[in-house]
Design a protein around this motif. Structure first.
Motif, PDB file in Angstrom:
ATOM      1  N   LEU A 134      -1.954 -12.193  -2.150  1.00 37.58           N
ATOM      2  CA  LEU A 134      -0.777 -11.603  -1.503  1.00 37.58           C
ATOM      3  C   LEU A 134      -0.205 -12.478  -0.398  1.00 37.58           C
ATOM      4  O   LEU A 134       0.889 -12.190   0.119  1.00 37.58           O
ATOM      5  CB  LEU A 134      -1.148 -10.234  -0.910  1.00 37.58           C
ATOM      6  CG  LEU A 134      -1.668  -9.184  -1.899  1.00 37.58           C
ATOM      7  CD1 LEU A 134      -1.988  -7.884  -1.163  1.00 37.58           C
ATOM      8  CD2 LEU A 134      -0.660  -8.927  -3.016  1.00 37.58           C
ATOM      9  N   SER A 135      -0.900 -13.515  -0.012  1.00 34.92           N
ATOM     10  CA  SER A 135      -0.434 -14.353   1.093  1.00 34.92           C
ATOM     11  C   SER A 135       0.882 -15.039   0.731  1.00 34.92           C
ATOM     12  O   SER A 135       1.069 -15.522  -0.389  1.00 34.92           O
ATOM     13  CB  SER A 135      -1.493 -15.399   1.450  1.00 34.92           C
ATOM     14  OG  SER A 135      -1.756 -16.239   0.338  1.00 34.92           O
ATOM     15  N   PHE A 149      -6.161  -3.173   0.754  1.00 31.85           N
ATOM     16  CA  PHE A 149      -6.027  -4.600   1.010  1.00 31.85           C
ATOM     17  C   PHE A 149      -5.821  -4.891   2.496  1.00 31.85           C
ATOM     18  O   PHE A 149      -6.123  -5.985   2.976  1.00 31.85           O
ATOM     19  CB  PHE A 149      -4.876  -5.201   0.185  1.00 31.85           C
ATOM     20  CG  PHE A 149      -3.503  -4.914   0.745  1.00 31.85           C
ATOM     21  CD1 PHE A 149      -2.942  -5.724   1.720  1.00 31.85           C
ATOM     22  CD2 PHE A 149      -2.776  -3.826   0.293  1.00 31.85           C
ATOM     23  CE1 PHE A 149      -1.675  -5.461   2.238  1.00 31.85           C
ATOM     24  CE2 PHE A 149      -1.515  -3.550   0.799  1.00 31.85           C
ATOM     25  CZ  PHE A 149      -0.967  -4.372   1.774  1.00 31.85           C
ATOM     26  N   ALA A 150      -5.309  -3.890   3.238  1.00 31.80           N
ATOM     27  CA  ALA A 150      -5.076  -4.035   4.676  1.00 31.80           C
ATOM     28  C   ALA A 150      -6.160  -3.338   5.497  1.00 31.80           C
ATOM     29  O   ALA A 150      -5.936  -3.002   6.662  1.00 31.80           O
ATOM     30  CB  ALA A 150      -3.701  -3.475   5.038  1.00 31.80           C
ATOM     31  N   ASN A 151      -7.324  -3.137   4.882  1.00 26.42           N
ATOM     32  CA  ASN A 151      -8.449  -2.477   5.567  1.00 26.42           C
ATOM     33  C   ASN A 151      -8.070  -1.096   6.097  1.00 26.42           C
ATOM     34  O   ASN A 151      -8.572  -0.661   7.143  1.00 26.42           O
ATOM     35  CB  ASN A 151      -8.984  -3.358   6.698  1.00 26.42           C
ATOM     36  CG  ASN A 151      -9.515  -4.685   6.187  1.00 26.42           C
ATOM     37  OD1 ASN A 151     -10.258  -4.721   5.216  1.00 26.42           O
ATOM     38  ND2 ASN A 151      -9.095  -5.777   6.811  1.00 26.42           N
ATOM     39  N   GLU A 155      -0.807   0.908  10.652  1.00 27.46           N
ATOM     40  CA  GLU A 155       0.161   0.621  11.709  1.00 27.46           C
ATOM     41  C   GLU A 155       1.250  -0.323  11.196  1.00 27.46           C
ATOM     42  O   GLU A 155       0.952  -1.426  10.716  1.00 27.46           O
ATOM     43  CB  GLU A 155      -0.540  -0.012  12.906  1.00 27.46           C
ATOM     44  CG  GLU A 155      -1.418   0.940  13.692  1.00 27.46           C
ATOM     45  CD  GLU A 155      -0.596   2.056  14.333  1.00 27.46           C
ATOM     46  OE1 GLU A 155       0.545   1.780  14.768  1.00 27.46           O
ATOM     47  OE2 GLU A 155      -1.082   3.197  14.393  1.00 27.46           O
ATOM     48  N   PRO A 156       2.531   0.075  11.285  1.00 26.72           N
ATOM     49  CA  PRO A 156       3.615  -0.771  10.764  1.00 26.72           C
ATOM     50  C   PRO A 156       3.636  -2.164  11.375  1.00 26.72           C
ATOM     51  O   PRO A 156       3.913  -3.153  10.678  1.00 26.72           O
ATOM     52  CB  PRO A 156       4.880   0.024  11.127  1.00 26.72           C
ATOM     53  CG  PRO A 156       4.421   1.439  11.249  1.00 26.72           C
ATOM     54  CD  PRO A 156       3.031   1.369  11.800  1.00 26.72           C
ATOM     55  N   ASN A 162       0.800  -9.167   9.710  1.00 29.31           N
ATOM     56  CA  ASN A 162      -0.258  -9.785   8.910  1.00 29.31           C
ATOM     57  C   ASN A 162       0.060  -9.895   7.425  1.00 29.31           C
ATOM     58  O   ASN A 162      -0.562 -10.711   6.728  1.00 29.31           O
ATOM     59  CB  ASN A 162      -1.559  -8.998   9.090  1.00 29.31           C
ATOM     60  CG  ASN A 162      -2.122  -9.118  10.492  1.00 29.31           C
ATOM     61  OD1 ASN A 162      -2.750 -10.107  10.843  1.00 29.31           O
ATOM     62  ND2 ASN A 162      -1.886  -8.091  11.311  1.00 29.31           N
ATOM     63  N   TYR A 163       1.017  -9.097   6.953  1.00 28.42           N
ATOM     64  CA  TYR A 163       1.278  -9.083   5.514  1.00 28.42           C
ATOM     65  C   TYR A 163       2.770  -9.188   5.184  1.00 28.42           C
ATOM     66  O   TYR A 163       3.155  -8.914   4.051  1.00 28.42           O
ATOM     67  CB  TYR A 163       0.697  -7.810   4.887  1.00 28.42           C
ATOM     68  CG  TYR A 163      -0.806  -7.758   4.994  1.00 28.42           C
ATOM     69  CD1 TYR A 163      -1.620  -8.464   4.105  1.00 28.42           C
ATOM     70  CD2 TYR A 163      -1.416  -7.027   6.006  1.00 28.42           C
ATOM     71  CE1 TYR A 163      -2.994  -8.437   4.215  1.00 28.42           C
ATOM     72  CE2 TYR A 163      -2.802  -6.983   6.125  1.00 28.42           C
ATOM     73  CZ  TYR A 163      -3.585  -7.694   5.223  1.00 28.42           C
ATOM     74  OH  TYR A 163      -4.950  -7.662   5.345  1.00 28.42           O
ATOM     75  N   ASN A 164       3.574  -9.585   6.161  1.00 30.26           N
ATOM     76  CA  ASN A 164       5.008  -9.767   5.919  1.00 30.26           C
ATOM     77  C   ASN A 164       5.586  -8.542   5.212  1.00 30.26           C
ATOM     78  O   ASN A 164       6.289  -8.654   4.205  1.00 30.26           O
ATOM     79  CB  ASN A 164       5.244 -11.028   5.082  1.00 30.26           C
ATOM     80  CG  ASN A 164       6.696 -11.473   5.094  1.00 30.26           C
ATOM     81  OD1 ASN A 164       7.470 -11.059   5.948  1.00 30.26           O
ATOM     82  ND2 ASN A 164       7.062 -12.326   4.151  1.00 30.26           N
TER      83      ASN A 164
END
Length: 272
Positions: A134-135, A149-151, A155-156, A162-164
């Motif tokens: 996903l990077s 995937f974001a643990n 939080e927006p 961290n993930y665009n």
């Protein structure tokens, strides 16, 4: 000596008077929080009974008379406080790991499973390996959802940094962003995508759906400790709907799996 008719009339009047004075055995009111979570609940604040939750509530009410289940509009962020403060008695289609850890509650396994999947625009050279990393990709996410995937950090600001990620309140908007090239990947529930393709038949060929699953949603009901219905009683009502085929009728069209429920007592959690 009075006539039999007069005596019967007096007796009937006495019985009516007693019935008025005696409290009626009214059904216990159980308030279920309805947060916008399509296709389970669709904009409940508008007053329209759309989505799977209203269908489930209708089936629950039709199956018995001890409880009257009603929907109370809430939101994904607000539902925690509403349950803690007693504004609602139950949150449904939940998972204990989605922010409930510090709130006293009882969990009831609903025996329902959905999945979160990745969707991208279909291009000639794009294959399943596109979803492996996903990077560097622009993500379209739903506000308040906890992604593996974001643990599970919802939080927006964290997701954007961290993930665009662009965070919205609409799966339709996220899929349109992908179709128009404004996002590379959207994450949607399998149930929602199934419904979306039914409503947009021509779009299915334009989207590439991942074999990769971000997470399996195993749904639970979250009950506050003082709820009018116990976890055990609610579990029995759900089992009744499973036995008579109502659960399958409601959820199978949306590819939500009705799975076996382990025979165990509802789990209670008391915050420290």
């Amino acid at each position: 000596m009075g006539s039999p008719i007069r005596t019967a009339s007096r007796l009937l009047l006495a019985m009516l008077a007693v019935s008025v004075m005696m409290p009626s055995q009214a059904a216990q009111l159980v308030r279920i929080g309805a947060a916008h979570f399509p296709p389970y609940t669709v904009r409940p604040e508008s007053g329209a009974d759309t989505g799977l939750l209203p269908q489930l509530v209708e089936a629950l009410n039709a199956s018995q008379s001890d409880y009257q289940f009603v929907l109370v509009p809430t939101s994904i962020p607000r539902r925690f406080g509403d349950l803690k403060q007693g504004r609602i008695d139950m949150a449904i289609f939940e998972n204990p790991a989605w922010g409930w850890e510090d709130i006293p509650h009882t969990t009831v396994d609903m025996g329902l499973e959905d999945a979160e999947i990745f969707v991208a625009q279909r291009l000639p050279d794009r294959q399943q390996n596109y979803f492996a990393d996903l990077s560097g990709k622009r993500l379209a996410l739903f506000s308040g959802y906890h992604y593996e995937f974001a643990n599970f950090n919802a939080e927006p600001q964290y997701l954007a940094k961290n993930y665009n990620a662009t965070v919205t309140y609409s799966h339709d908007s996220n899929l349109l962003m992908v179709l128009r090239g404004r996002a590379d990947i959207a994450l949607v529930t399998r149930s929602y995508l199934s419904d979306y393709f039914l409503r947009n038949l021509k779009v299915a060929s334009e989207l590439l759906v991942s074999d990769r699953i971000d997470q399996i949603y195993h749904h639970y009901a979250i009950l506050r400790p003082a709820a009018p219905i116990s976890g055990e009683a609610f579990g029995k009502l759900l089992q009744g709907l499973r036995d008579n085929g109502q659960m399958l009728r409601i959820f199978d069209p949306y590819k939500i799996a009705v799975v076996p429920v382990p025979h165990s007592e509802p789990a209670s959690h008391v915050a420290n």
